[in-house]
Design a protein around this motif. Structure first.
Motif: not given
Lengths: 206, 157
Positions: B35-43, B65-76
């Motif tokens: 969802q994040e990928t396609w919303i960013a693309a549409l924007r 977006k995958a990298i963002d997701s890994h980072r926030s998983a690591a932060r959590r």
């Protein structure tokens, strides 16, 4: 190709990937609409003629296409003329669907929909279609009369062309325009449909 | 230049983007990233100044977006002050997927993406390079290094 590459390529689809989940696509469309990112929303509406394609912008209903019209061409036209941000998204076309249902069930005589005329080319064609949109339910005009209301009584052939390229049939009721002398005239969606729509309105009016 | 209707992109490339994200972040987080990928693309779509290699462009957004997701998983997972580097997720398979895919997911970011795009999606190196925003040589090297590493791990396992 190495054995490892073969393994990477093969088991994937079969085991864990059967395409994009429908729920993910629905959530995407809903969010795109919510965030105002969809310039042209489209979807299908039921009708006695089969599924119609309908498209709407922020300004209103911009296109209605009969089932045989190829979707790809429709979407390309919308992308070219209005904006490439064209997405299948149901929310904005819900009112169109509802009003069409009511119309075909003879529970609605007038559409309360805003219209977007951007697919209409030329001032005269726009005037002709606006005059057509004002013809009351169950009534008809001739091509000449519509041309007159659009400002040029002699331009009835041009009026016919304008009606023939009506991007929003049914809602902009070009089926209510007939040949002088009582003939049906033409209809881009086929004369059977023109007759069906006229009969539907006559039946309801009687 | 005229861009194709956005829905045509989604129809044509939705599956490969989703598959890429399943490989990158796992089946659980893939839908969010999708969802994040396609919303960013549409924007960004209106401002795009080219209509070439749109698949590569989309995959590049997906990779970010995958990298963002890994980072926030690591932060959590860990207190932020102690570990500035994103930690690789453990190679645990999810939902009965082949163990190999958990190992692919544990590869360094660029290698993981490169291996996926080359082998699973079957992209030419030129397009892998667009997706990873790197040179064609670097794309080739990342595919090679990733496969090497997987081979070693599989022998070791």
């Amino acid at each position: 190709m190495s054995e490892l590459e073969r393994q990477l390529r093969q088991p994937y689809d079969a085991t864990i990937h059967a395409g994009v989940p429908q729920a993910a696509l629905d959530a995407l469309a809903a969010r795109a609409e919510r965030e105002g990112l969809v310039e042209v929303a489209y979807g299908q509406a039921d009708s006695p003629f089969g599924p119609l394609t309908v498209a709407a912008t922020e300004r209103g209903l911009v296109l209605l296409a009969y089932p045989e019209v190829e979707l790809e061409g429709v979407l390309e036209r919308l992308a070219r003329t209005i904006s490439p941000r064209v997405l299948e998204a149901p929310r904005r076309i819900d009112p169109v669907r509802r009003e069409l249902d009511e119309y075909f069930e003879r529970r609605r005589r007038e559409f309360d929909l805003e219209l977007d005329w951007r697919l209409v080319r030329g001032g005269f064609a726009t005037a002709v279609l606006e005059a057509t949109a004002a013809i009351p339910y169950g009534e008809t005009l001739t091509y000449r009369e519509v041309a007159g209301r659009a400002g040029s009584p002699k331009a009835f052939r041009a009026a016919g062309n304008g009606l023939g390229s009506n991007p929003i049939p049914i809602v902009v009721p070009c089926h209510r325009v007939l040949a002088s002398g009582g003939g049906l005239g033409g209809y881009t969606g086929g004369l059977d449909r023109k007759r069906t729509l006229l009969d539907l309105e006559r039946g309801a009016a009687a | 230049m005229s861009l194709p209707p956005f829905q045509a992109l989604l129809d044509a490339h939705g599956a490969v983007v989703h598959r890429f994200l399943v490989a990158a972040v796992g089946p659980v987080d893939a839908d969010d990233c999708f969802q994040e990928t396609w919303i960013a693309a549409l924007r960004a779509y209106d401002d795009l100044d080219h209509a070439e290699n749109l698949r590569g462009w989309l995959l590049r957004i997906a990779q970010r977006k995958a990298i963002d997701s890994h980072r926030s998983a690591a932060r959590r997972a860990l207190p932020a002050e102690r570990l500035p580097e994103p930690a690789a997720p453990p190679p645990e398979p999810v939902d009965g997927e082949p163990r190999l895919w958990a190992r692919v997911r544990a590869l360094p970011e660029k290698q993981r993406a490169a291996v996926f795009l080359r082998t699973v999606a079957g992209l030419p190196y030129a397009e892998v390079a667009v997706a990873l925003d790197c040179s064609r040589d670097a794309a080739r090297r990342n595919v090679h290094d990733g496969l090497q590493r997987l081979r070693k791990e599989l022998i070791g396992a």
